[in-house]
Design an enzyme around this catalytic site. Structure first.
Site, short mmCIF file in Angstrom:
data_model
loop_
_atom_site.label_atom_id
_atom_site.label_comp_id
_atom_site.label_asym_id
_atom_site.label_seq_id
_atom_site.Cartn_x
_atom_site.Cartn_y
_atom_site.Cartn_z
N ALA A 121 1.14 -1.32 0.30
CA ALA A 121 -0.03 0.16 0.25
C ALA A 121 0.71 1.68 -0.38
O ALA A 121 1.94 1.11 0.48
CB ALA A 121 -1.44 -0.30 1.60
N TYR B 50 7.86 11.50 -2.36
CA TYR B 50 7.54 9.76 -2.14
C TYR B 50 8.63 9.45 -1.82
O TYR B 50 9.60 8.54 -0.81
CB TYR B 50 6.82 10.07 -3.54
CG TYR B 50 6.73 8.38 -3.90
CD1 TYR B 50 5.42 7.52 -3.79
CD2 TYR B 50 8.05 7.66 -5.06
CE1 TYR B 50 5.37 6.89 -4.36
CE2 TYR B 50 7.32 6.49 -5.31
CZ TYR B 50 6.16 5.92 -4.76
OH TYR B 50 5.47 4.56 -5.08
#
Length: 238
Positions: A88, A149
């Site tokens: 995830a 990220y």
């Protein structure tokens, strides 16, 4: 793989969904999780005819409550655990282009949620077992626009490389798969553009990464693949 009890997080789209299809197609028993109940139901319907079994729960892995819900479901449906595939993750913009709450939430899901899932798995991996985390080549290439990220994926790499040393004596193996550009809902390109990039060998299919994950899970107990980097042949680098 038949009968193995596996948690796969982020199983409603992309790499997670492809991984479940592959593993359940080989007879694994799986619990997955997704934030969107409708997307979760649609994914579970698509797994219904596979040889293995797939159960799902809607939960937010960016919260302690979501982690508790996931493992309570896994305990009830699987009765034990052989492996965790922590997949995830959310995409992100540059940190100064995101609201404070938004970038913090990405870190909560991508890094803290993955670490919490690993912690939950370790409490259940009694006789060995595996943890496979899905990282990214963003941990190495540091592309502009991926500050948040990249930080989360670099954290995943460091976590894996350290955790494996902490649990190796317990017979537990820990590794990370780091894909390059992969077709998924996280990509800016629409599905048609993604297919064109795949045809030009500039993008992986999610199934390619799923096969890499399955490769790690299939190794003998003496083999610990710490890091596996997989890219399209013509990966574009910054």
């Amino acid at each position: 793989m038949k009968g193995k009890r596996i948690i796969v997080t982020g199983g409603t789209t992309g790499i997670g969904r492809a991984t479940i299809a592959l593993l359940a197609g080989r007879g694994a028993r799986i619990v997955t999780v997704g934030r969107d109940p409708d997307a979760l139901k649609e994914a579970l319907d698509g797994f219904a005819d596979l040889p293995g079994e797939v159960h799902g729960v809607s939960a937010d892995l960016g919260t302690p409550e979501g982690i508790e819900t996931l493992f309570a479901t896994a305990d009830a449906q699987l009765g034990g655990l052989d492996a965790l595939v922590s997949n995830a993750a959310l995409g992100a913009e540059p940190i100064d282009e995101m609201a404070d709450a938004d970038w913090r939430y990405v870190v909560s899901v991508n890094l803290m949620g993955a670490m919490a899932a690993a912690r939950g798995a370790l409490a259940r991996l009694r006789d060995g077992g595996q943890i496979v985390m899905v990282g990214s080549i963003s941990a190495s290439i540091h592309a502009p626009g991926e500050s948040v990220y990249s930080a989360t994926k670099a954290g995943i790499r460091a976590f894996v490389e350290t955790l494996r040393k902490e649990v190796a004596s317990r017979g537990i193996r820990v590794g990370v798969v780091e894909p390059g550009t992969t077709g998924s809902d996280m990509q800016a390109a629409d599905p048609t553009e993604q297919e064109e990039q795949i045809a030009r060998d500039q993008m992986l299919r999610a199934e390619d990464v799923a096969e890499a994950i399955a490769f790690l899970l299939d190794r003998p107990a003496r083999v610990d693949i710490v890091s596996l980097r997989i890219e399209p042949r013509l990966q574009e680098l910054p």
